[in-house]
Design a protein around this motif. Structure first.
Motif: not given
Length: 450
Positions: A327-341, A346-352, A363-368
């Motif tokens: 869990r800790i390692t998967l959290t680290q990956i998602l946390q970095n991707l969400i942080s960058n997003g 550059d939008k006034p409202e951020v959608d993640i 599993f296949e994950f995506f962060v958009g």
């Protein structure tokens, strides 16, 4: 009935001779006798004809049998030559086999060996037959007796052998039980020289111990160095604050900005040091596998981010999905991707948007995000450590986050890719194996997103 002269009648030649020798003239001329003699003559004649036909048939059959016998002799000769050639080829194949083919009786006495035995052990086949195979493995006698007593059909082990030249070699033993009904009559299988493999494994274990020791020393060194580097940075930060307080009445305009930039550079340097430490440890530190519901992890991540802009999280996927992984390692990956997003949006409202799917092995994950997008020429570059797409004076960044993500996924056997449209946003897709087996992870790299 007319009387026939015996001399004029065409009797069978044997009958004529008997008539001349045995019958008196008066009896030969008797009418009944003449009929009898004619019947006997006819029987002789028919018998002679039958014998002639039999002789002809025998002569014909004898010819056919002779031809058949000659053909059978030819076929037998060909088959004998073929069998001899096959036997010779089989013998050559057996001689060329590098593994020892072995057969043992029920007491472990050697019944059969091929020539590979001589190449590996230095003992001749002739002197080894009918000896108990334990004699060649004295250091492993107890182990051998134990494996022979096992009820398992297949025996696989590794034992040490002393060759005729007094050289130690390791032999891989693979044997199967042989039964007649329920009675054990012996064993059949192979011996192979695995000395190089055993020595390589020993070296590998030694290298692994050295590597673990070196990694531990490097970790300790990195922490010591980081502490020593951070100490003067904190001092510079504190001194700049004190100086600014002491001469605050003299500071104005550019001077204040320069003090702010000075502390910003100090904080960036400290972040870089922390980033380097995190990168050096990424993928190497084993974390505990946990069982958890994926949605709870995403909810926890949502609560950790703060931004001056409103941030909305969207979830796509089975919200009841339960994982058993690090869990800790998967959290680290998602946390970095969400942080960058969020950071580079550059939008006034951020959608993640966070989503996931699964199959039998991964599993296949995506962060958009709905940010500015990433141009295709930068899709590989952004995973290189210290690489950023914007100047650090515009957006404070160390350029380490995505490099850490890539390194972790490489270690775990996962892969990451990007889909992005300029001005519309970016999606990072990555695979996460369900288990830790390297062979499964490697196979996923060939076609990870099929």
């Amino acid at each position: 009935m007319p009387t026939l002269d015996i001399t004029e009648t065409n009797y069978h030649r044997l009958l004529k001779r008997q008539i001349r020798k045995s019958l008196p003239p008066e009896l030969a001329e008797h009418p009944g006798m003449q009929d009898f003699l004619l019947s006997v003559n006819q029987a002789y004649t028919e018998f002679q004809d039958d014998m002639g036909r039999v002789e002809l048939i025998l002569e014909q059959s004898s010819g056919e049998l002779f031809k058949a016998n000659r053909e059978l002799s030819r076929i037998a000769k060909e088959k004998t030559e073929e069998a001899a050639l096959t036997s010779k080829r089989l013998e050559e194949v057996v001689r060329s086999i590098t593994e020892v083919l072995v057969q043992l009786d029920g007491q472990g006495n050697i019944v059969y060996l091929n020539k590979a035995w001589e190449n590996i052990t230095g003992y001749t086949v002739a002197e080894s037959l009918n000896r108990n195979w334990v004699e060649f493995f004295p250091d492993s006698a107890e182990e051998i007796n134990d494996i022979l007593d096992t009820e398992e059909q297949n025996i696989d082990t590794t034992v040490k052998l002393l060759t005729a030249q007094k050289k130690e070699v390791w032999i891989g033993v693979s044997l199967s039980h042989q039964y007649v009904g329920e009675k054990l009559i012996g064993y059949i299988g192979t011996f192979s020289d695995v000395t190089e493999r055993i020595n390589a494994e020993k070296k590998l274990k030694s290298y692994m111990r050295d590597l673990e020791r070196i990694n531990a020393e490097l970790d300790q060194f990195a922490y010591v160095v980081s502490h020593d580097l951070k100490a003067p940075l904190r001092a510079i930060n504190n001194l700049s604050e004190w100086i600014e307080e002491d001469i605050s009445h003299l500071l104005e305009g550019d001077t204040k900005d320069q003090f702010r930039l000075l502390r910003g550079r100090v904080h960036r340097m400290e972040s870089l040091i922390n980033g380097i430490l995190s990168y050096s440890r990424a993928g190497r530190i084993k974390t505990v596998r946990e069982r958890f519901m994926l949605k709870t992890l995403v909810d926890d991540l949502h609560d950790t981010f703060s931004s001056k802009k409103p941030v909305r999280f969207l979830i796509e996927g089975n919200q009841d999905l339960v994982l058993e992984t690090e869990r800790i390692t998967l959290t680290q990956i998602l946390q970095n991707l969400i942080s960058n997003g969020i950071k580079y949006n550059d939008k006034p409202e951020v959608d993640i948007t966070i989503g996931w799917t699964e199959d039998d092995t991964r599993f296949e994950f995506f962060v958009g995000d709905n940010g500015p997008g990433i141009s295709p020429e930068f899709h590989e570059r952004i995973f290189v450590i210290f690489q950023t797409l914007q100047a650090r004076d515009e957006v404070e960044s160390t350029g380490v986050g995505l490099a850490i993500v890539k390194k972790i996924l490489d270690e775990k056997g996962g892969v990451i890719r990007i889909e992005s449209k300029m001005t519309e946003g970016t999606r990072f897709y990555f695979t996460w194996p369900k288990n830790d087996r390297k062979e499964t992870e490697t196979s996923l790299k060939n076609n990870p997103f099929q």
